[in-house]
Design a protein around this motif. Structure first.
Motif, PDB file in Angstrom:
ATOM      1  N   PHE A 136      26.083  52.421  48.762  1.00 52.04           N
ATOM      2  CA  PHE A 136      24.696  52.052  48.449  1.00 52.04           C
ATOM      3  C   PHE A 136      24.658  51.005  47.344  1.00 52.04           C
ATOM      4  CE2 PHE A 136      22.083  54.945  50.926  1.00 52.04           C
ATOM      5  CZ  PHE A 136      23.035  55.853  51.374  1.00 52.04           C
ATOM      6  N   GLN A 137      25.761  50.850  46.659  1.00 52.57           N
ATOM      7  CA  GLN A 137      25.854  49.871  45.583  1.00 52.57           C
ATOM      8  C   GLN A 137      26.645  48.631  46.034  1.00 52.57           C
ATOM      9  OE1 GLN A 137      24.305  49.830  42.844  1.00 52.57           O
ATOM     10  NE2 GLN A 137      25.425  48.477  41.482  1.00 52.57           N
ATOM     11  N   CYS A 138      27.448  48.796  47.082  1.00 47.59           N
ATOM     12  CA  CYS A 138      28.359  47.741  47.517  1.00 47.59           C
ATOM     13  C   CYS A 138      27.604  46.527  48.042  1.00 47.59           C
ATOM     14  CB  CYS A 138      29.285  48.285  48.600  1.00 47.59           C
ATOM     15  SG  CYS A 138      30.349  47.035  49.363  1.00 47.59           S
ATOM     16  N   PHE A 139      28.030  45.332  47.631  1.00 48.91           N
ATOM     17  CA  PHE A 139      27.395  44.091  48.056  1.00 48.91           C
ATOM     18  C   PHE A 139      28.155  43.383  49.174  1.00 48.91           C
ATOM     19  CE2 PHE A 139      23.881  42.762  45.137  1.00 48.91           C
ATOM     20  CZ  PHE A 139      23.759  43.967  44.486  1.00 48.91           C
ATOM     21  N   GLY A 140      29.261  43.972  49.599  1.00 44.85           N
ATOM     22  CA  GLY A 140      29.980  43.408  50.739  1.00 44.85           C
ATOM     23  C   GLY A 140      30.667  42.089  50.464  1.00 44.85           C
ATOM     24  N   CYS A 141      31.150  41.866  49.251  1.00 38.02           N
ATOM     25  CA  CYS A 141      31.790  40.590  48.937  1.00 38.02           C
ATOM     26  C   CYS A 141      33.207  40.514  49.477  1.00 38.02           C
ATOM     27  CB  CYS A 141      31.792  40.338  47.435  1.00 38.02           C
ATOM     28  SG  CYS A 141      32.897  41.438  46.532  1.00 38.02           S
ATOM     29  N   GLY A 142      33.859  41.673  49.635  1.00 35.35           N
ATOM     30  CA  GLY A 142      35.199  41.704  50.224  1.00 35.35           C
ATOM     31  C   GLY A 142      36.346  41.558  49.248  1.00 35.35           C
ATOM     32  N   LEU A 143      36.045  41.430  47.959  1.00 37.98           N
ATOM     33  CA  LEU A 143      37.140  41.210  47.007  1.00 37.98           C
ATOM     34  C   LEU A 143      38.084  42.407  46.917  1.00 37.98           C
ATOM     35  CD1 LEU A 143      35.613  38.612  46.135  1.00 37.98           C
ATOM     36  CD2 LEU A 143      36.319  39.148  43.836  1.00 37.98           C
ATOM     37  N   CYS A 144      37.537  43.607  47.047  1.00 42.10           N
ATOM     38  CA  CYS A 144      38.402  44.794  46.990  1.00 42.10           C
ATOM     39  C   CYS A 144      39.301  44.830  48.227  1.00 42.10           C
ATOM     40  CB  CYS A 144      37.571  46.059  46.887  1.00 42.10           C
ATOM     41  SG  CYS A 144      36.362  46.270  48.217  1.00 42.10           S
ATOM     42  N   ALA A 145      38.721  44.498  49.370  1.00 40.10           N
ATOM     43  CA  ALA A 145      39.464  44.555  50.635  1.00 40.10           C
ATOM     44  C   ALA A 145      40.656  43.619  50.623  1.00 40.10           C
ATOM     45  CB  ALA A 145      38.525  44.230  51.799  1.00 40.10           C
ATOM     46  N   THR A 146      40.460  42.416  50.056  1.00 36.03           N
ATOM     47  CA  THR A 146      41.556  41.450  50.090  1.00 36.03           C
ATOM     48  C   THR A 146      42.659  41.794  49.087  1.00 36.03           C
ATOM     49  OG1 THR A 146      40.230  40.023  48.657  1.00 36.03           O
ATOM     50  CG2 THR A 146      40.259  39.496  50.992  1.00 36.03           C
ATOM     51  N   GLU A 147      42.317  42.626  48.098  1.00 36.72           N
ATOM     52  CA  GLU A 147      43.314  42.961  47.089  1.00 36.72           C
ATOM     53  C   GLU A 147      44.205  44.127  47.496  1.00 36.72           C
ATOM     54  OE1 GLU A 147      43.882  41.282  44.484  1.00 36.72           O
ATOM     55  OE2 GLU A 147      44.790  42.561  42.963  1.00 36.72           O
ATOM     56  N   CYS A 148      43.676  45.043  48.294  1.00 41.60           N
ATOM     57  CA  CYS A 148      44.359  46.308  48.566  1.00 41.60           C
ATOM     58  C   CYS A 148      45.733  46.109  49.205  1.00 41.60           C
ATOM     59  CB  CYS A 148      43.509  47.187  49.475  1.00 41.60           C
ATOM     60  SG  CYS A 148      44.333  48.739  49.921  1.00 41.60           S
ATOM     61  N   ALA A 165      44.635  52.200  42.802  1.00 40.58           N
ATOM     62  CA  ALA A 165      43.486  51.749  41.992  1.00 40.58           C
ATOM     63  C   ALA A 165      43.485  50.254  41.680  1.00 40.58           C
ATOM     64  CB  ALA A 165      43.374  52.563  40.708  1.00 40.58           C
ATOM     65  N   GLN A 166      44.291  49.462  42.417  1.00 38.90           N
ATOM     66  CA  GLN A 166      44.276  48.013  42.153  1.00 38.90           C
ATOM     67  C   GLN A 166      42.935  47.380  42.511  1.00 38.90           C
ATOM     68  OE1 GLN A 166      48.740  47.059  43.276  1.00 38.90           O
ATOM     69  NE2 GLN A 166      47.523  45.201  43.160  1.00 38.90           N
ATOM     70  N   CYS A 167      42.224  48.010  43.436  1.00 35.14           N
ATOM     71  CA  CYS A 167      40.939  47.464  43.873  1.00 35.14           C
ATOM     72  C   CYS A 167      39.895  47.529  42.760  1.00 35.14           C
ATOM     73  CB  CYS A 167      40.436  48.235  45.083  1.00 35.14           C
ATOM     74  SG  CYS A 167      40.386  50.017  44.847  1.00 35.14           S
ATOM     75  N   LEU A 168      40.085  48.456  41.852  1.00 37.42           N
ATOM     76  CA  LEU A 168      39.067  48.683  40.812  1.00 37.42           C
ATOM     77  C   LEU A 168      38.733  47.437  40.025  1.00 37.42           C
ATOM     78  CD1 LEU A 168      39.038  51.701  41.263  1.00 37.42           C
ATOM     79  CD2 LEU A 168      39.312  52.008  38.820  1.00 37.42           C
TER      80      LEU A 168
END
Lengths: 83, 280
Positions: B248-260, B223-226
């Motif tokens: 449908f809500q995701c804006f594609g910023c990528g912040l979650c991806a870089t944190e995981c 859950a670090q991406c949260l």
């Protein structure tokens, strides 16, 4: 239910230095900005800044802003509901 | 491809990779109305605290249940924004490429954070002003409150990377579409743009060209991406012990991806998902 949020701009003369109401609001309803409209060469004197209710749909009526103001500059009123 | 890629991309992968969109014609004698309006969309609260496009009339319409009026106000506000001043979310990778193609690059104070929390100028240098217009910054002392600091491209890339690591979303803003004058580092609730879009669906901020996706096999439910999502698109499901992204809500910023830590989140092209391809 929308509040009417009124600030006494004369009493609140340097909001950027105080910031208390802005930071205490759990829903970031309030905002600070310049009173004069957009113009080139505007004054940048901090005394031209005032606070107002902005995101008024998010005001829950907690009154934390009214209580925290050291100068008693703001009032938050809701329409009276007939029970 | 978003509508701006179609209209202003001129064959580039994204409209914001087209160098033309960073070079406003400096010597036009008569400015087109939209461009002039865009120039005056200098990011400063026009009425106290009014970052964003929705005023009391909108809230009153909502309050009395008048959806028709509320929707009309939003539609008009969005259309005005698309001409003068709107934003699109980009990834850090895209932001670094943008930094390579525009000049000069100036770090300036953020009008949204000043408006929302009265942030002092010295802590508030989180926006980037782009292009030759920045050389004239002294003309708008109220906009460039606190002054400006010009950076080299590599300094600017370090700056954007650092703010992305902190958790701020990179977004591009037009000042007289298609002229891109701002690269911001945004977060909810202070960013007027994100706030208006997430809270009210006001399309003055558009989604990015990608969408995040969780690989359930790699996700271990840490859950670090949260903490990274500024758009309310990320959820942790205790039942699955997995992160769940509302695409449908995701804006594609990528912040979650870089944190995981498990690298379980990847970004896919919005255009590759038929139902989301036109979901901006």
């Amino acid at each position: 239910m929308l509040p009417t949020i009124v600030f006494d701009d004369k009493k609140c003369d340097d909001p950027l230095s105080c910031r208390k109401c802005l930071l205490v609001c759990p829903n970031r309803v309030l905002g600070v900005g310049t009173k004069v409209g957009p113009r080139k060469y505007q004054e940048i004197d901090r005394h031209f800044f005032i606070v107002a209710g902005v995101r008024v749909d998010r005001c829950t009526g907690c009154m934390e802003c009214v209580e925290i103001c050291p100068k008693g500059t703001l009032k938050v009123n809701f329409p009276v509901e007939v029970k | 491809m978003c509508q701006w890629c179609e209209r202003y991309g001129k064959g580039y992968d994204r409209w914001y990779f087209n160098p033309e969109n960073y070079a406003r014609k400096l010597y036009k004698i008569r400015k087109e109305e939209a461009e002039a309006a865009g120039a005056e969309a200098a990011p400063q609260a026009q009425v106290a605290g009014g970052m964003g496009f929705l005023g009391r009339d909108y809230f009153e319409a909502l309050d009395r249940g008048d959806r028709a009026t509320a929707d009309k106000i939003k539609q008009e506000a969005a259309q005005a924004a698309w001409i003068t001043h709107f934003g699109q979310v980009i990834t850090l990778d895209d932001a670094l490429k943008v930094i390579d193609i525009m000049y000069p690059i100036a770090v300036i104070t953020c009008a949204c954070r000043r408006s929302c929390e009265g942030m002092p100028d010295e802590d508030n240098f989180t926006c980037i002003g782009m292009g030759p217009g920045m050389y004239k910054w002294e003309r708008w002392p109220d906009t460039y409150r606190g002054g400006v600091e010009f950076l080299s491209p590599s300094e600017a890339k370090d700056f954007a990377t650092k703010l992305n690591k902190k958790g701020l979303v990179q977004t591009l803003y037009t000042f007289g579409t298609p002229y891109l004058g701002g690269l911001c580092n945004c977060d909810y609730p202070d960013c007027g743009s994100i706030r208006d879009r997430v809270d009210h669906g006001l399309r003055s901020l558009m989604k990015g060209h990608q969408v995040a996706q969780v690989n359930a096999e790699l996700c271990n439910g840490c859950a670090q991406c949260l903490a990274r999502c500024q758009f309310k698109a990320l959820n942790y499901s205790p039942t699955m012990n997995k992160a769940f992204i509302d695409q449908f809500q995701c804006f594609g910023c990528g912040l979650c991806a870089t944190e995981c830590p498990q690298e379980a989140i990847s970004l896919v092209e919005r255009s590759s998902l038929p139902v989301l391809a036109n979901e901006w």
